[in-house]
Design a protein around this motif. Structure first.
Motif, mmCIF file in Angstrom:
data_model
loop_
_atom_site.group_PDB
_atom_site.id
_atom_site.type_symbol
_atom_site.label_atom_id
_atom_site.label_comp_id
_atom_site.label_asym_id
_atom_site.label_seq_id
_atom_site.Cartn_x
_atom_site.Cartn_y
_atom_site.Cartn_z
ATOM 1 N N LYS A 29 11.350 45.978 -61.018
ATOM 2 C CA LYS A 29 9.926 45.661 -61.076
ATOM 3 C C LYS A 29 9.154 46.870 -60.564
ATOM 4 O O LYS A 29 9.343 47.324 -59.443
ATOM 5 C CB LYS A 29 9.586 44.431 -60.239
ATOM 6 N N THR A 30 8.288 47.368 -61.416
ATOM 7 C CA THR A 30 7.519 48.575 -61.135
ATOM 8 C C THR A 30 6.041 48.215 -61.139
ATOM 9 O O THR A 30 5.578 47.559 -62.064
ATOM 10 C CB THR A 30 7.813 49.639 -62.217
ATOM 11 N N VAL A 31 5.320 48.637 -60.092
ATOM 12 C CA VAL A 31 3.889 48.383 -60.047
ATOM 13 C C VAL A 31 3.136 49.702 -60.111
ATOM 14 O O VAL A 31 3.529 50.684 -59.499
ATOM 15 C CB VAL A 31 3.474 47.575 -58.791
ATOM 16 N N LEU A 80 2.237 42.117 -56.631
ATOM 17 C CA LEU A 80 2.982 43.135 -55.890
ATOM 18 C C LEU A 80 4.312 42.616 -55.358
ATOM 19 O O LEU A 80 5.244 43.391 -55.155
ATOM 20 C CB LEU A 80 2.145 43.661 -54.725
ATOM 21 N N ARG A 81 4.409 41.311 -55.145
ATOM 22 C CA ARG A 81 5.633 40.740 -54.576
ATOM 23 C C ARG A 81 6.852 41.060 -55.442
ATOM 24 O O ARG A 81 6.799 40.964 -56.655
ATOM 25 C CB ARG A 81 5.510 39.223 -54.438
ATOM 26 N N GLY A 82 7.923 41.445 -54.777
ATOM 27 C CA GLY A 82 9.176 41.713 -55.475
ATOM 28 C C GLY A 82 9.265 43.084 -56.116
ATOM 29 O O GLY A 82 10.208 43.378 -56.843
ATOM 30 N N ALA A 83 8.305 43.950 -55.829
ATOM 31 C CA ALA A 83 8.321 45.293 -56.427
ATOM 32 C C ALA A 83 9.470 46.122 -55.871
ATOM 33 O O ALA A 83 9.767 46.082 -54.679
ATOM 34 C CB ALA A 83 7.001 45.998 -56.171
ATOM 35 N N SER A 84 10.112 46.873 -56.753
ATOM 36 C CA SER A 84 11.149 47.828 -56.372
ATOM 37 C C SER A 84 10.593 49.242 -56.348
ATOM 38 O O SER A 84 11.039 50.089 -55.592
ATOM 39 C CB SER A 84 12.307 47.810 -57.386
ATOM 40 N N ILE A 85 9.632 49.476 -57.247
ATOM 41 C CA ILE A 85 9.063 50.806 -57.432
ATOM 42 C C ILE A 85 7.543 50.701 -57.425
ATOM 43 O O ILE A 85 6.981 49.807 -58.060
ATOM 44 C CB ILE A 85 9.531 51.414 -58.772
ATOM 45 N N LYS A 138 1.780 47.535 -48.434
ATOM 46 C CA LYS A 138 2.445 47.288 -47.150
ATOM 47 C C LYS A 138 2.195 45.873 -46.638
ATOM 48 O O LYS A 138 3.044 45.300 -45.959
ATOM 49 C CB LYS A 138 1.991 48.302 -46.098
ATOM 50 N N LYS A 139 1.024 45.302 -46.948
ATOM 51 C CA LYS A 139 0.721 43.926 -46.531
ATOM 52 C C LYS A 139 1.643 42.923 -47.217
ATOM 53 O O LYS A 139 1.946 41.867 -46.668
ATOM 54 C CB LYS A 139 -0.724 43.557 -46.874
ATOM 55 N N VAL A 140 2.062 43.243 -48.438
ATOM 56 C CA VAL A 140 2.813 42.288 -49.251
ATOM 57 C C VAL A 140 4.326 42.534 -49.223
ATOM 58 O O VAL A 140 5.106 41.604 -49.160
ATOM 59 C CB VAL A 140 2.307 42.330 -50.717
ATOM 60 N N VAL A 141 4.713 43.796 -49.268
ATOM 61 C CA VAL A 141 6.136 44.134 -49.326
ATOM 62 C C VAL A 141 6.580 44.631 -47.951
ATOM 63 O O VAL A 141 6.162 45.698 -47.512
ATOM 64 C CB VAL A 141 6.405 45.225 -50.401
ATOM 65 N N PRO A 142 7.441 43.869 -47.255
ATOM 66 C CA PRO A 142 7.876 44.275 -45.913
ATOM 67 C C PRO A 142 8.709 45.563 -45.958
ATOM 68 O O PRO A 142 9.349 45.858 -46.962
ATOM 69 C CB PRO A 142 8.729 43.091 -45.438
ATOM 70 N N ASN A 143 8.689 46.334 -44.851
ATOM 71 C CA ASN A 143 9.439 47.586 -44.842
ATOM 72 C C ASN A 143 10.947 47.372 -44.852
ATOM 73 O O ASN A 143 11.693 48.328 -44.942
ATOM 74 C CB ASN A 143 9.082 48.542 -43.698
#
Length: 186
Positions: free
Chosen positions: A8-10, A76-81, A106-111
């Motif tokens: 998944k690319t955003v 944005l959730r689940g993005a790999s790229i 950063k708010k949506v995808v945890p580090n």
């Protein structure tokens, strides 16, 4: 590791930087001069081969207008790229990469989730109007922890394929390294 991957690319960036033009050039090989506003989200897919692996990029072209901010998080959730796109002729679009777009991600995808980032400066064909130095862009690339910074022109097709292939290859390599580390620590 399986020989097939879906990544998944955003695409993130201000309105009018050329996100849709880049993805249409990459997926369909076409460019249109007229500006079409993205309403919410457009999803494109592109199958490609990287080394011995079949890879499908599920490319989420996310609207850059502020009025769509409330719904972007779900895309944005689940993005790999993450491919951050700015307009080489509009310095504010580069500043917004750190001030808005990286913050939203950063708010949506945890580090804890490995995400690969690429910074793309688009509209290289407008040579006389370019107002962003390579050093300014490299500084932003470091701030957002981007793997690389690439200059493109969706209109001319300059480095468009390279941008998508490079980041997909980098992400697969990153996943491979993480898998090896996990095996070693087990």
């Amino acid at each position: 590791m399986s020989n097939f991957a879906v990544l998944k690319t955003v695409l993130l960036g201000d309105a009018g930087v050329g996100k849709t033009s880049l993805v249409r050039k990459f997926v369909h090989g076409m460019f249109k001069d007229n500006y079409l506003i993205t309403i919410g989200l457009n999803v494109y897919t592109k199958r490609m081969k990287i080394h011995d692996r079949e890879v499908t990029l599920s490319i989420n072209d996310i609207a850059g207008q502020q009025r769509f901010e409330s719904i972007r998080a779900m895309f944005l959730r689940g993005a790999s790229i993450a491919i951050y796109v700015y307009d080489l002729t509009r310095p504010k679009t580069l500043k917004n990469i750190t001030n808005i777009w990286d913050q939203e991600l950063k708010k949506v995808v945890p580090n804890t989730i490995p995400i690969s980032k690429l910074l793309v400066g688009n509209k290289a064909d407008l040579k006389q109007q370019i107002s962003i130095s390579p050093d300014e862009a490299e500084e932003v690339a470091k701030k957002i922890d981007a793997f690389q910074h690439i200059i493109t022109s969706a209109k001319e097709g300059k480095n468009v394929d390279k941008a998508f292939y490079t980041i997909a290859e980098h992400h697969l390599q990153k996943l491979n390294e993480a898998k090896k580390k996990k095996k070693i620590s087990s």
